[in-house]
Each structure stands twice: as structure tokens, then as C-alpha cells.
Enzyme design. Structure first.
Site, PDB file in Angstrom:
ATOM      1  N   LYS A 279       0.810  -1.069   0.002  1.00  0.00           N
ATOM      2  CA  LYS A 279      -0.013   0.140  -0.204  1.00  0.00           C
ATOM      3  C   LYS A 279       0.884   1.275   0.059  1.00  0.00           C
ATOM      4  O   LYS A 279       1.712   1.528   1.007  1.00  0.00           O
ATOM      5  CB  LYS A 279      -0.935   0.105   1.288  1.00  0.00           C
ATOM      6  CG  LYS A 279      -1.600   1.222   1.410  1.00  0.00           C
ATOM      7  CD  LYS A 279      -2.642   1.190   2.743  1.00  0.00           C
ATOM      8  CE  LYS A 279      -3.350   2.525   3.003  1.00  0.00           C
ATOM      9  NZ  LYS A 279      -4.321   2.600   4.081  1.00  0.00           N
ATOM     10  N   ASP A 284      -2.708  10.204   4.274  1.00  0.00           N
ATOM     11  CA  ASP A 284      -4.031   9.660   4.325  1.00  0.00           C
ATOM     12  C   ASP A 284      -4.764  10.692   5.399  1.00  0.00           C
ATOM     13  O   ASP A 284      -4.612  10.593   6.532  1.00  0.00           O
ATOM     14  CB  ASP A 284      -4.039   8.260   4.811  1.00  0.00           C
ATOM     15  CG  ASP A 284      -5.516   7.963   5.000  1.00  0.00           C
ATOM     16  OD1 ASP A 284      -6.278   8.366   4.587  1.00  0.00           O
ATOM     17  OD2 ASP A 284      -5.800   6.605   5.465  1.00  0.00           O
ATOM     18  N   LYS A 291     -10.263  12.517   8.701  1.00  0.00           N
ATOM     19  CA  LYS A 291      -9.922  11.987   9.822  1.00  0.00           C
ATOM     20  C   LYS A 291      -9.880  13.138  10.990  1.00  0.00           C
ATOM     21  O   LYS A 291      -9.497  14.072  10.606  1.00  0.00           O
ATOM     22  CB  LYS A 291      -8.292  11.245   9.979  1.00  0.00           C
ATOM     23  CG  LYS A 291      -8.529  10.248   9.328  1.00  0.00           C
ATOM     24  CD  LYS A 291      -6.793   9.804   9.103  1.00  0.00           C
ATOM     25  CE  LYS A 291      -6.638   8.383   8.328  1.00  0.00           C
ATOM     26  NZ  LYS A 291      -7.307   7.288   9.152  1.00  0.00           N
ATOM     27  N   ASP A 302       1.605   6.006   5.887  1.00  0.00           N
ATOM     28  CA  ASP A 302       0.508   5.347   5.309  1.00  0.00           C
ATOM     29  C   ASP A 302       1.266   4.540   3.958  1.00  0.00           C
ATOM     30  O   ASP A 302       0.345   3.837   3.228  1.00  0.00           O
ATOM     31  CB  ASP A 302      -0.811   5.980   4.825  1.00  0.00           C
ATOM     32  CG  ASP A 302      -2.047   5.201   5.063  1.00  0.00           C
ATOM     33  OD1 ASP A 302      -1.770   4.040   5.882  1.00  0.00           O
ATOM     34  OD2 ASP A 302      -3.022   5.409   4.656  1.00  0.00           O
ATOM     35  N   ASP A 361     -12.036   7.049   3.918  1.00  0.00           N
ATOM     36  CA  ASP A 361     -11.147   6.537   4.774  1.00  0.00           C
ATOM     37  C   ASP A 361     -10.542   5.321   4.487  1.00  0.00           C
ATOM     38  O   ASP A 361      -9.599   4.716   5.183  1.00  0.00           O
ATOM     39  CB  ASP A 361     -11.223   6.996   6.082  1.00  0.00           C
ATOM     40  CG  ASP A 361      -9.962   7.246   7.089  1.00  0.00           C
ATOM     41  OD1 ASP A 361      -8.826   7.283   6.259  1.00  0.00           O
ATOM     42  OD2 ASP A 361     -10.024   7.305   8.050  1.00  0.00           O
ATOM     43  N   GLU A 363      -9.736   3.726   2.174  1.00  0.00           N
ATOM     44  CA  GLU A 363      -9.119   3.826   0.903  1.00  0.00           C
ATOM     45  C   GLU A 363      -7.829   2.772   0.564  1.00  0.00           C
ATOM     46  O   GLU A 363      -7.728   2.575  -0.603  1.00  0.00           O
ATOM     47  CB  GLU A 363      -8.441   5.137   0.772  1.00  0.00           C
ATOM     48  CG  GLU A 363      -7.015   5.345   1.404  1.00  0.00           C
ATOM     49  CD  GLU A 363      -6.722   5.112   2.673  1.00  0.00           C
ATOM     50  OE1 GLU A 363      -7.694   5.317   3.382  1.00  0.00           O
ATOM     51  OE2 GLU A 363      -5.563   4.871   3.102  1.00  0.00           O
ATOM     52  N   ARG A 365      -7.735  -0.551   0.829  1.00  0.00           N
ATOM     53  CA  ARG A 365      -8.157  -1.657   0.092  1.00  0.00           C
ATOM     54  C   ARG A 365      -8.682  -1.209  -1.265  1.00  0.00           C
ATOM     55  O   ARG A 365      -8.689  -2.104  -2.090  1.00  0.00           O
ATOM     56  CB  ARG A 365      -9.582  -2.259   0.950  1.00  0.00           C
ATOM     57  CG  ARG A 365     -10.655  -1.489   1.141  1.00  0.00           C
ATOM     58  CD  ARG A 365     -11.806  -1.751   2.211  1.00  0.00           C
ATOM     59  NE  ARG A 365     -10.916  -1.276   3.532  1.00  0.00           N
ATOM     60  CZ  ARG A 365     -11.504  -1.408   4.528  1.00  0.00           C
ATOM     61  NH1 ARG A 365     -12.800  -2.315   4.982  1.00  0.00           N
ATOM     62  NH2 ARG A 365     -11.078  -1.292   5.787  1.00  0.00           N
TER      63      ARG A 365
HETATM   64  N1  BES Z   1      -4.334   4.204   7.104  1.00  0.00           N
HETATM   65  C1  BES Z   1      -5.389   3.954   7.672  1.00  0.00           C
HETATM   66  C2  BES Z   1      -5.309   2.794   8.843  1.00  0.00           C
HETATM   67  C3  BES Z   1      -4.405   3.026  10.027  1.00  0.00           C
HETATM   68  C4  BES Z   1      -4.634   3.783  10.978  1.00  0.00           C
HETATM   69  C5  BES Z   1      -2.998   2.871  10.017  1.00  0.00           C
HETATM   70  C6  BES Z   1      -4.138   4.054  12.259  1.00  0.00           C
HETATM   71  C7  BES Z   1      -2.115   3.093  11.219  1.00  0.00           C
HETATM   72  C8  BES Z   1      -2.520   3.705  12.100  1.00  0.00           C
HETATM   73  C9  BES Z   1      -6.697   3.517   6.899  1.00  0.00           C
HETATM   74  O1  BES Z   1      -6.568   3.874   5.670  1.00  0.00           O
HETATM   75  C10 BES Z   1      -7.778   3.729   7.656  1.00  0.00           C
HETATM   76  O2  BES Z   1      -8.259   4.866   7.746  1.00  0.00           O
HETATM   77  N2  BES Z   1      -8.736   2.714   7.900  1.00  0.00           N
HETATM   78  C11 BES Z   1      -9.902   3.076   8.482  1.00  0.00           C
HETATM   79  C12 BES Z   1     -11.027   1.972   8.030  1.00  0.00           C
HETATM   80  C13 BES Z   1     -12.383   2.261   8.488  1.00  0.00           C
HETATM   81  C14 BES Z   1     -12.808   3.574   7.634  1.00  0.00           C
HETATM   82  C15 BES Z   1     -13.229   1.086   8.174  1.00  0.00           C
HETATM   83  C16 BES Z   1      -9.807   2.800  10.123  1.00  0.00           C
HETATM   84  O3  BES Z   1      -9.096   1.952  10.515  1.00  0.00           O
HETATM   85  O4  BES Z   1     -10.427   3.627  11.032  1.00  0.00           O
HETATM   86 ZN    ZN Z   2      -4.929   4.701   4.857  1.00  0.00          ZN
HETATM   87 MN    MN Z   3      -7.624   5.786   5.624  1.00  0.00          MN
END
Ligand code: BES
Ligand code: ZN
Ligand code: MN
Length: 512
Positions: A279, A284, A291, A302, A361, A363, A365
Site C-alpha cells: 500500500k 491519508d 480523519k 501510510d 477513509d 481507501e 483496500r
Molecule cells: N491508514 C489507515 C489505517 C491506520 C490507522 C494505519 C492507524 C495506521 C494507524 C486506513 O486507511 C484507515 O483509515 N482505515 C480505517 C478504516 C475504516 C474507515 C473502516 C480505520 O482503521 O479507521
Molecule cells: Zn490509509
Molecule cells: Mn484511511
């Protein structure tokens, strides 16, 4: 203008550890007393200075503790650094890798030019061979000496620009085995440091085009790699709707970075073609599903999965195993703007499957699904993706282990073996039909978020829809991608997690 990173060279050789001239001689010591021939030898020359220190209780050999004893005219080293190895019965490769990291961390702090590591002398045996020990020590030496300070006018403590590390042993045959391992560890260690620098660079420096440029530069300098970068126009032509959607809101347009490693010799007929997909979200923000502000700066990390793949490709090219490997890094910046993708959008991914976006968010996947489908189309027999994918994985496992999911037991086992050898820890989590059920949309083939629970597992289930019957595993490295201080070995920022794990896996796969 950014300055160069500290340049570290690591090798191994036959040396007289009493006579060898160096700024620092690191000696490994187990806790709980016990004989230590090298310590005794040095102690004699230093007129009991080590013995007195130990007697006072200033150093007990506890794991990751250190003590400095100054050299005299009877030994070659200006300083002897005692490094605690902890309890002998808990000894593993991790112990030695960490001890090397602790030692070189001190070496940088003490402004040493040359450090000799004599950490393994009491640790070799049936369990640990000289070659694997040489590799682990070299990996640790790089890990511990790394500092990210390219944008500091004056480095903290005024570090020197280079450090020479020699893994030393008095016996020629052991030194040769150590050196064999150290060459592999050096390739992996420098590649991990490279990955850390790429990941540590902020979002205003590393965006999809500059990430691609940095990769191309690395590929030019490596031997055995080629690289193709698809730009926005080519992504559109190929209908990579996932990557394009995530990247829409940013002025820095998305890229698909593809590296190929072709081995110099013949490849056995049964050796699989491996695809590594990382990825590469260079920042992000969450996009329209923005966020919260606090901690958002850490989302420059990220693209750590992408950095892991780029670093692993660098290491593989240096080690030259007899196996074909393709590294794939879909890269985009996730920002809110008037041209961003939005919640409710239905996008058509590269595979043709449609996805209802319920949260911009989620994103990672959306860009990985195109990368995975690309890997399958490239006829990879085995595909492994690695990503800072879900906060849920961090909630489940903390900041010590990554998550591991997949559709093939043998592949899971092989990755667990690679994890143990590399010291980059992962824990098997479930995925499958129940989780996939949550990812079905009422108006498209899939949606990009599940319920509140099991977020790491539902994310993996989503990804599994894009690999068909190909053997696949997914490493969720959220949480282990970076560290912000506390009780861990190494400097703050990117950990370069994944470079050692993926390289170790590929070297194992090449052996069959
Ligand atoms: N990049 C984030 C995940 C992340 C969070 C990595 C904290 C490292 C530290 C990812 O893109 C994300 O935002 N995931 C969301 C998914 C949700 C919206 C289903 C998450 O984990 O909140
Ligand atoms: Zn992310
Ligand atoms: Mn995200």
C-alpha cells in the site's frame, strides 16, 4: 537541502578482540553470572575494571542494558561496551539482533567511527549457527545505527557521517561463516534503512510521482531489477478505478509502480513466481470522510507497506536468489477537495467488480484491490500484500505484532517461519465467509466498510475477492509501521517493518 543519511558498513572477520583497534568493542554478557571467556580476558588486561563494575552491581547483564568500561594501553579498544543479553535460556536470534542494534545505537551516540561486535561468543551453539547469527547481527547493526535527520541543520549530538561495524571472531572458520551471513544481513539492513528513509519523508516530499522517482533511482542503482511506472493516463486506459478514485482529490496524481526481479541463473521448474503488493498511500487524511486532526501527521507513514516492498526488492536484487519476484506499489494521496471521490460513489475496479464507497477513509483496500488484480494478471503463483490497512488491527494486536490473514495454510506457515527468522512479528487472524458477508453491498458487488467489529478481518475479506484462486496472504502492519518512543530498540519514526519479513520469505521460497 536535505543532507545524506549516516553511511554504515557492516562486515565480519577474524580479529584478535584484545588487540583490535576500535572506538568501541561491544561484548555480549548473559545475566545470572556464568563464565565469559572474552570478558575475563579483557578484565585481566584492564586490571579488573570490568570485575569491579560488575561487583558494584552497576551491570547485571539484563536484556538491552549496557555499561561502558574505558580501555587502557593493554587493549586495542578505546571503550568496551558491555551489552546485556538477558537470560541464557531465553536466547534467540532476536536477542542478538537487538543487542547489535543497542550497540550500534550507542556507537552513534558516542561518535564512534569503528565499532567491533563481539556479542555472539557465548551464544553460538546447536540452536544458532554462525551464518544466521552473522545475518542477524548485521541486520541489527543497521537497524540500531539508523537516524532520520536529513532535514536537521545540525544532527542531534553531532553524529558522524559514517560508521564502520566489524563482527569479530578470533576463529577463522567461525569468522567466515559469520561473514557469509553478514553479507546477506548487510543487504537486508541497508534496504531496511532505505525503506525507513522513504517512509520517514513527509507528505510534501514523498507523493505518488516522487515515490515512483525514488523507486526508479533505486532500481537504476541495483542490478537485476527493472521498473515500470504507470501514470494517471495509463491507469485510466487500463481502467484501474480503485487507484484512480483514491487519488482523485490530490494535485499529485496516482501511480502504479511495478518492479521486476529476474535472477541471473536458471530457476527451478517448481519455484513459484512471487508477487509482493504494498500500500502506497503517501498521505491519508481520510478524504471527504476526514480523519480527526490529532495524530494525522502519522498518516505520512501510510505508504509503509509500499516502502517495505520497495526495500525488499532492493534486498532481493542484492542477494540474488533463484526465484522471480514482482513488486507492485499502487500509490495515491487521499485528500478532500472538490474533485475527490465521495461517500456513496460506486467505482469500477480494475477487476471489473464494483464497489460502493461508504467511507473514503477505507481507501487502502480500494487501491490494493487493483494492485492484487494486477499481480494475478501478471501470473504470480503466490501474492502477498502488506499495508497499514486498519486501526482495528492495531486495537487487536497493539504495536508489537502485525496481523496475518490469507487463503492458504502453507503460505501462512511459510510466513510465520519467515517472521520467526526475521524477528518481524505477525499474528494469524481469521478471515473468510462470515467476514466477507459484511462487505456485500445492496447496490454494488461490494462495499468498502463492514460493521464496527473485526475491522482487520473484514478488510482482509474484501481483499480476498480480488485474488481468485491464487494463493494469497495479507499482512496488516498498522501499528508496527512506526514508533514514537518508549521501550523499544531503534530510533523514532518508521521501523521499515516488512523488509526483513518479505525478504526472508522470498529467500525461503527460492530454496523450496
Ligand atoms: N491508514 C489507515 C489505517 C491506520 C490507522 C494505519 C492507524 C495506521 C494507524 C486506513 O486507511 C484507515 O483509515 N482505515 C480505517 C478504516 C475504516 C474507515 C473502516 C480505520 O482503521 O479507521
Ligand atoms: Zn490509509
Ligand atoms: Mn484511511
Amino acid at each position: 537541502m536535505a543532507k545524506d543519511m549516516i553511511s554504515v558498513t557492516v562486515g565480519a572477520g577474524k580479529v584478535d578482540l584484545v588487540k583490535v583497534t576500535c572506538d568501541l568493542l561491544a561484548v555480549g554478557v548473559f545475566s545470572g553470572g556464568g563464565r565469559n571467556a572474552l570478558c575475563d580476558q579483557l578484565d585481566k588486561k584492564l586490571k579488573g575494571a570490568i570485575g569491579r563494575l560488575v561487583k558494584l552491581g552497576d551491570f547485571k547483564g539484563e536484556d538491552k542494558t549496557t555499561a561502558v568500561v574505558y580501555g587502557g594501553d593493554k587493549i586495542g579498544a578505546r571503550r568496551v561496551l558491555l551489552v546485556g543479553l538477558g537470560e541464557r535460556k531465553k536466547l534467540s536470534l532476536d536477542t542478538l539482533r537487538d543487542a547489535a542494534a543497542v550497540a550500534t545505537g550507542k556507537a552513534v551516540k558516542l561518535r564512534a567511527r569503528k565499532a567491533v561486535l563481539a556479542l555472539h561468543q557465548e551464544a553460538l551453539g546447536k540452536k544458532l549457527t554462525s551464518q544466521t547469527v552473522g545475518q542477524a547481527l548485521a541486520e541489527g547493526a543497521h537497524f540500531g545505527s539508523y537516524r532520520y535527520d536529513e532535514y536537521m541543520a545540525k544532527s542531534k549530538g553531532g553524529r558522524l557521517n559514517s560508521l564502520k561495524v566489524v563482527i569479530g571472531d578470533a576463529a577463522g572458520d567461525i569468522a567466515r561463516q559469520l561473514a557469509k551471513g553478514a553479507r546477506i544481513g548487510d543487504a537486508i539492513g541497508t534496504s531496511q534503512s532505505f525503506a525507513r528513509t522513504i517512509a520517514n519523508r513527509p507528505g510534501n516530499v514523498i507523493n505518488p510521482p516522487t515515490l515512483a522517482a525514488a523507486t526508479k533511482k533505486m532500481v537504476r542503482e541495483a542490478k537485476g531489477l527493472s521498473c515500470v511506472v504507470l501514470d494517471e493516463k495509463q491507469l485510466k486506459a487500463k481502467k484501474m478505478g480503485g487507484i484512480l478514485a483514491v487519488g482523485k482529490g490530490s494535485a499529485s496524481k496516482p501511480r502504479l509502480i511495478v518492479m521486476k526481479y529476474t535472477p541471473p541463473g536458471r530457476v527451478g521448474g517448481k519455484v513459484p513466481v512471487i508477487g509482493l503488493v504494498g500500500k502506497g498511500v503517501t498521505f491519508d487524511s481520510g478524504g471527504i470522510s476526514l480523519k480527526p486532526g490529532s495524530g494525522m501527521q502519522n498518516m505520512k507513514f501510510d505508504m509503509s507497506g509500499g516502502a517495505a516492498v520497495i526495500g525488499a526488492m532492493r534486498a532481493i536484487a542484492a542477494i540474488k536468489p533463484a526465484i522471480r519476484v514482482i513488486g507492485i506499489v499502487p500509490s495515491a494521496e487521499n485528500l478532500p477537495s472538490s474533485i475527490s471521490y465521495r461517500p456513496g460513489d460506486i467505482i469500477t475496479t480494475f477487476s471489473g467488480k464494483t464497489v460502493e464507497v461508504q467511507n473514503t477513509d477505507a481507501e487502502g483496500r480500494l487501491l490494493l484491490c487493483d494492485g492484487l488484480h494486477y499481480a494475478v494478471k501478471q501470473k504470480c503463483d503466490i501474492v502477498i500484500d502488506i499495508a497499514t490497512l486498519t486501526g482495528a488491527c492495531m486495537v487487536a494486536l497493539g504495536k508489537y505484532k502485525g496481523g496475518l490473514m490469507g487463503n492458504n495454510d502453507r503460505l501462512i506457515k511459510a510466513l510465520q517461519t519467515a517472521s520467526k527468522a526475521s524477528g518481524e512479528k505477525i499474528w494469524h487472524l481469521p478471515s473468510g465467509d462470515e467476514y466477507l458477508g459484511e462487505m456485500k453491498s445492496k447496490i454494488a458487488d461490494l462495499k468498502n466498510i463492514g460493521s464496527r467489529w473485526g475491522g482487520a478481518c473484514t478488510a482482509a475479506a474484501f481483499l480476498s475477492e480480488f485474488v481468485g484462486d491464487t494463493k494469497w496472504a495479507h499482512v496488516d502492519m498498522a501499528g508496527v509501521d512506526m514508533f514514537d518512543g518508549g521501550k523499544k530498540v531503534g530510533s523514532v519514526g518508521s521501523t521499515g517493518f516488512g523488509v526483513r519479513l518479505l525478504t526472508s520469505y522470498v529467500l525461503g521460497a527460492a530454496k523450496g
